[in-house]
Write a protein that holds these residues in place. Structure first.
Motif, PDB file in Angstrom:
ATOM      1  N   HIS A 114       1.127  -1.315   0.117  1.00  0.00           N
ATOM      2  CA  HIS A 114       0.053  -0.046   0.028  1.00  0.00           C
ATOM      3  C   HIS A 114       0.693   1.178   0.318  1.00  0.00           C
ATOM      4  O   HIS A 114       0.503   2.294  -0.135  1.00  0.00           O
ATOM      5  CB  HIS A 114      -1.455   0.155   1.091  1.00  0.00           C
ATOM      6  CG  HIS A 114      -0.536   0.561   2.224  1.00  0.00           C
ATOM      7  ND1 HIS A 114      -1.411   1.051   3.653  1.00  0.00           N
ATOM      8  CD2 HIS A 114       0.348  -0.488   3.058  1.00  0.00           C
ATOM      9  CE1 HIS A 114      -0.514   0.731   4.199  1.00  0.00           C
ATOM     10  NE2 HIS A 114       0.410  -0.351   4.279  1.00  0.00           N
ATOM     11  N   ASP A 174      -4.534  -1.119   8.398  1.00  0.00           N
ATOM     12  CA  ASP A 174      -3.189  -1.270   8.792  1.00  0.00           C
ATOM     13  C   ASP A 174      -2.894  -0.022   9.537  1.00  0.00           C
ATOM     14  O   ASP A 174      -3.381   1.360   8.560  1.00  0.00           O
ATOM     15  CB  ASP A 174      -1.926  -1.208   6.969  1.00  0.00           C
ATOM     16  CG  ASP A 174      -0.665  -1.407   6.974  1.00  0.00           C
ATOM     17  OD1 ASP A 174       0.187  -2.105   7.152  1.00  0.00           O
ATOM     18  OD2 ASP A 174       0.299  -0.427   7.942  1.00  0.00           O
ATOM     19  N   VAL A 175      -1.514  -0.014  10.343  1.00  0.00           N
ATOM     20  CA  VAL A 175      -1.020   1.410  11.191  1.00  0.00           C
ATOM     21  C   VAL A 175      -1.088   2.481  10.184  1.00  0.00           C
ATOM     22  O   VAL A 175      -0.585   3.710  10.914  1.00  0.00           O
ATOM     23  CB  VAL A 175      -0.857   1.264  12.659  1.00  0.00           C
ATOM     24  CG1 VAL A 175       0.881   1.230  11.629  1.00  0.00           C
ATOM     25  CG2 VAL A 175      -1.359   2.112  13.747  1.00  0.00           C
ATOM     26  N   HIS A 176       0.284   2.034   9.068  1.00  0.00           N
ATOM     27  CA  HIS A 176       0.336   3.368   8.290  1.00  0.00           C
ATOM     28  C   HIS A 176      -0.349   4.074   6.825  1.00  0.00           C
ATOM     29  O   HIS A 176      -1.365   2.942   7.264  1.00  0.00           O
ATOM     30  CB  HIS A 176       1.593   2.478   8.091  1.00  0.00           C
ATOM     31  CG  HIS A 176       2.669   2.303   8.574  1.00  0.00           C
ATOM     32  ND1 HIS A 176       3.204   0.817   8.386  1.00  0.00           N
ATOM     33  CD2 HIS A 176       3.060   2.961   8.933  1.00  0.00           C
ATOM     34  CE1 HIS A 176       3.959   0.773   9.663  1.00  0.00           C
ATOM     35  NE2 HIS A 176       4.148   1.781  10.478  1.00  0.00           N
ATOM     36  N   ASP A 208       0.072  -4.646  12.063  1.00  0.00           N
ATOM     37  CA  ASP A 208       0.549  -3.769  12.912  1.00  0.00           C
ATOM     38  C   ASP A 208      -0.289  -2.571  13.695  1.00  0.00           C
ATOM     39  O   ASP A 208       0.088  -1.421  14.763  1.00  0.00           O
ATOM     40  CB  ASP A 208       2.405  -2.656  11.961  1.00  0.00           C
ATOM     41  CG  ASP A 208       1.361  -2.405  10.877  1.00  0.00           C
ATOM     42  OD1 ASP A 208      -0.040  -2.151  10.507  1.00  0.00           O
ATOM     43  OD2 ASP A 208       2.043  -2.128   9.976  1.00  0.00           O
ATOM     44  N   GLY A 232       1.267  -4.767   6.728  1.00  0.00           N
ATOM     45  CA  GLY A 232       1.978  -5.305   7.479  1.00  0.00           C
ATOM     46  C   GLY A 232       1.989  -5.837   8.674  1.00  0.00           C
ATOM     47  O   GLY A 232       1.002  -6.982   8.614  1.00  0.00           O
ATOM     48  N   TYR A 272       4.409  -6.819  12.538  1.00  0.00           N
ATOM     49  CA  TYR A 272       5.092  -6.912  13.165  1.00  0.00           C
ATOM     50  C   TYR A 272       6.664  -7.763  13.589  1.00  0.00           C
ATOM     51  O   TYR A 272       6.778  -7.926  14.681  1.00  0.00           O
ATOM     52  CB  TYR A 272       6.269  -5.925  12.017  1.00  0.00           C
ATOM     53  CG  TYR A 272       6.628  -5.040  11.070  1.00  0.00           C
ATOM     54  CD1 TYR A 272       7.017  -5.513   9.894  1.00  0.00           C
ATOM     55  CD2 TYR A 272       5.374  -3.818  11.397  1.00  0.00           C
ATOM     56  CE1 TYR A 272       6.881  -5.023   8.788  1.00  0.00           C
ATOM     57  CE2 TYR A 272       5.166  -3.641   9.934  1.00  0.00           C
ATOM     58  CZ  TYR A 272       4.968  -4.094   8.463  1.00  0.00           C
ATOM     59  OH  TYR A 272       4.653  -3.680   7.281  1.00  0.00           O
TER      60      TYR A 272
END
Ligand code: Q9C
Ligand code: ZN
Length: 672
Positions: free
Chosen positions: A134, A172-174, A265, A303, A305
């Motif tokens: 993404h 996703d956290v981003h 994430d 993501g 991690y």
């Protein structure tokens, strides 16, 4: 219809070949632990294994430039030094001789998934891929991403299957800026992303990630950014955004396909996200999307991690796609102030584009902590800043959290209690219980007006509820002569047998006596067109819609923005859904309601319908079995008087029910 799982070990065969602090978390084990967990739990076996393929040049060029593709094509032949050099053009990404091959497989996996879902081979599915996608842009790799797997999949689905609208949910956290840039002027692809932002201090530190970037030109309103300005966001914060922002917009948009940028994430324990949502929240996020687009949902890994939280979250997602009931969500203690500020800002920024948000408050006038901060201009300044704020190199503190709760999938999914002569739909079990004379006598004393037939029904209902308590039966449907009497009977039984809380949802005017019932053991939410006057108790909530439930838009708004948050916060162990004739509710909206409510109480829903509603047995049973509800179509604006009434109700109740809040208290305090 099944769930596709796409995975190929080949995608574990590249890794970081030099030292790079930013990239060292993106490891091959991310994929192996996720897949191993799916195998070990037996989930992989329950899925349809679909092979990957390489995306073709034509597929990749749907999103990327020829120059960029040609550049990446050369990477397998570069020396280590040349690879490092190539990598330097981009931010937070690394190359490896095998990454081009893997990137083609990752994008191809997303396309295989789209094909499997669009051709009806499966209902939904997940692709476990590396590299993620993404962040990658038309002509740039970025943030571990080489090709934009999901963006390519969206364009491909539109082109190959002629579908009109695609929803991309990026949990996703981003911020998936690559996806945003790809579709920002395109109204046919709605992109939603929440992301750690911290007033633009968090990577990728883009002004474009803020809530006021809503899309451009024709695409204005079709890009929805939720910037998190603090770390530590929890289940309540995520669910609030779903109920009060994403779902209302998504239902109004009415996608033909849902793609999920499924990064984990955003779960607890992740070193990048530093959020605190538990892995089981992904069961709910998934479930809440599964009734859109007729259930056509493709989740593609991004993501994630922390290897533990990653595999737990992946399992929760896949198990939900397979149709197992979601676990009861824990710790829903309401959204934090910072989350509410973000939610408020996004709703305000989008109110001009979506009729479901017409009534949202305007941008807050008080000193919003969502104001952008001044970014340090140089690296020296940045270092200074760090020393001032005493920000040390964070030691990777290992956070502990409990294993996600056990998920029951009862041996019998759906049991039906039907009068003789009404056929039992396929896949359901016809429920019959032998009359227990002691129970019949007890019931006879309580229900003086009950006929012998009624007593038999009540007796069976009691037995059915008991089996649900023991997780022997998942959910059920009873066609009864008198819905009110049946409701009272079940509630009384539930109150005596240690059921902690029962959520009663009434569609239509069944009268449910409330004498002494405001002790919190039941929460009654009643949809009808009868004005009921004052709100009496936090546990009895009449929702009055002018045209009853016949206005689908108003009804949907009430379900998403009121019923769901109430239900989640109340956290019942049983949902009683009672329906009386003349509610005006169409089958599709009824099925949506039935489907959505199954996210509560581990899927233990008992539907009570009046005999006259027997035409509705088929559609209800199918929803209870987990078949996705048919789409409602693009929703028009709900009646203004309904919107106003709902808003008044929400405001009146939000002191008692924190999940109903959409704005922060004016003080805008710093506390969490
Ligand atoms: N600590 C994905 O999750 N590094 N990409 C940021 C700030 C880049 C994440 C450094 C993270 C990229 C798909
Ligand atoms: Zn991420």
């Amino acid at each position: 219809m099944g769930t596709a799982l796409i995975y190929d070990e080949e995608m574990t065969k590249y890794k970081l070949l030099w030292i790079d602090r930013a990239c060292k978390i993106e490891v091959p084990e991310r994929l192996t632990v996720s897949h191993d967990a799916l195998v070990k739990t037996g989930l992989a076996d329950r899925c349809v294994a679909v092979p990957v393929r390489e995306a073709t040049d034509a597929d990749i060029l749907l999103v990327h430039s020829e120059e960029y593709l040609e550049g990446v094509k050369k990477t397998p032949y570069l020396t280590l030094e040349e690879l490092k050099e190539f990598t330097l053009q981009y931010g937070d990404v690394y190359f490896h001789p095998n990454i081009y091959h893997c990137a083609k497989l990752a994008a191809g996996a997303a396309l295989q998934l789209v094909d499997s879902v669009m051709t009806g081979k499966v209902r939904n599915g997940m692709a476990l891929v590396r590299p993620p996608g993404h962040h990658s842009m038309r002509s740039a790799a970025c943030g571990f991403c080489v090709f934009n797997n999901v963006a390519i999949a969206a364009r491909y689905a539109k082109q190959k299957y002629g579908i009109k609208r695609v929803l991309i949910v990026d949990w996703d956290v981003h911020h998936g800026q690559g996806v945003q840039y790809c579709f920002e002027d395109d109204p046919s692809v709605l992109y939603f992303s929440w992301h750690r932002y911290e007033h633009q201090k968090f990577w990728p530190q883009l002004r474009d990630s803020d809530y006021d970037c809503v899309g451009k030109e024709k695409g204005a309103g079709f890009n929805v950014n939720v910037p998190w300005n603090k770390v530590g966001m929890k289940n309540s914060d995520y669910l609030s955004v779903f109920c009060h922002l994403l779902l209302p917009i998504a239902y109004e948009f009415s996608p033909d396909l849902v793609l999920v940028c499924a990064g984990f994430d955003s779960a607890i324990g992740d070193p990048e996200g530093e959020m605190r949502a538990s892995p089981d929240i992904f069961a709910h996020l998934t479930h809440l999307l599964m009734n859109l687009a007729g259930g056509k949902l493709c989740a593609v890994l991004e993501g994630g991690y922390n290897l533990t939280s990653l595999h737990q979250s992946v399992c929760q997602t896949v198990q939900t796609l397979l149709g197992d009931p979601a676990p009861r969500p824990a710790n829903l203690d309401g959204p934090c102030t910072s989350a509410l500020e973000s939610l408020h800002c996004v709703r305000a920024a989008h109110r001009q584009y979506w009729s479901c948000l017409k009534h949202a408050a305007e941008l807050p006038s008080y000193d919003i902590s969502t104001k952008r901060i001044k970014l340090p201009d140089s690296e020296e300044e940045e270092e200074e800043e760090r020393q001032k704020t005493g920000e040390e190199e964070k030691s990777a503190e290992e956070e502990a959290w409990p294993e996600p709760p056990k998920r029951f999938s009862p041996p019998v999914s759906t049991a039906l209690l039907l009068p003789e002569g009404v056929a039992c739909p396929d896949g359901c079990q016809r429920f019959s219980s032998s009359d227990d004379p002691v129970l019949v006598n007890k019931l006879r004393e309580k229900f003086l007006v009950a006929s012998d037939d009624d007593l038999t029904t009540l007796c069976s209902l009691t037995a059915l509820v008991e089996k649900m308590e023991k997780h022997e039966i998942g959910n059920g449907l009873a066609l009864v002569r008198d819905v009110s009497m049946a409701t009272v009977c079940v509630v009384q039984h539930a109150a005596t047998a240690h059921r902690d809380r029962v959520l009663i949802v009434c569609v239509g005017d069944a009268s449910v006596p409330r004498k002494g019932a405001d002790d919190g053991k039941t929460l009654l939410v009643q949809f009808s067109n009868k004005e009921s006057g004052e709100q009496k108790s936090k546990f009895h909530i009449p929702v009055c819609l002018h045209k009853g439930c016949s206005d689908v838009s108003g009804f949907t708004q009430a379900v998403l923005g009121l019923l769901l948050p109430l239900g989640y916060e109340y956290d019942p162990s049983l949902v009683l859904l009672a329906r009386t004739p003349g509610s005006g509710l169409c089958d599709a909206a009824w099925q949506q309601l039935t489907g959505l409510l199954q996210g509560l109480a581990q899927g233990h829903t008992l539907v009570l319908m009046q005999e006259a509603e027997k035409a509705c047995v088929g559609p209800t049973a199918s929803s209870l079995l987990g078949v996705a509800a048919p789409p409602l179509g693009k929703l028009h604006a709900p009646l203004p008087e309904d919107v106003e009434a709902l808003e008044r109700l929400r405001l009146a109740l939000q002191a008692d029910w924190k999940l109903l809040r959409t704005t922060a208290p004016e003080t805008g305090g710093e506390e969490h």
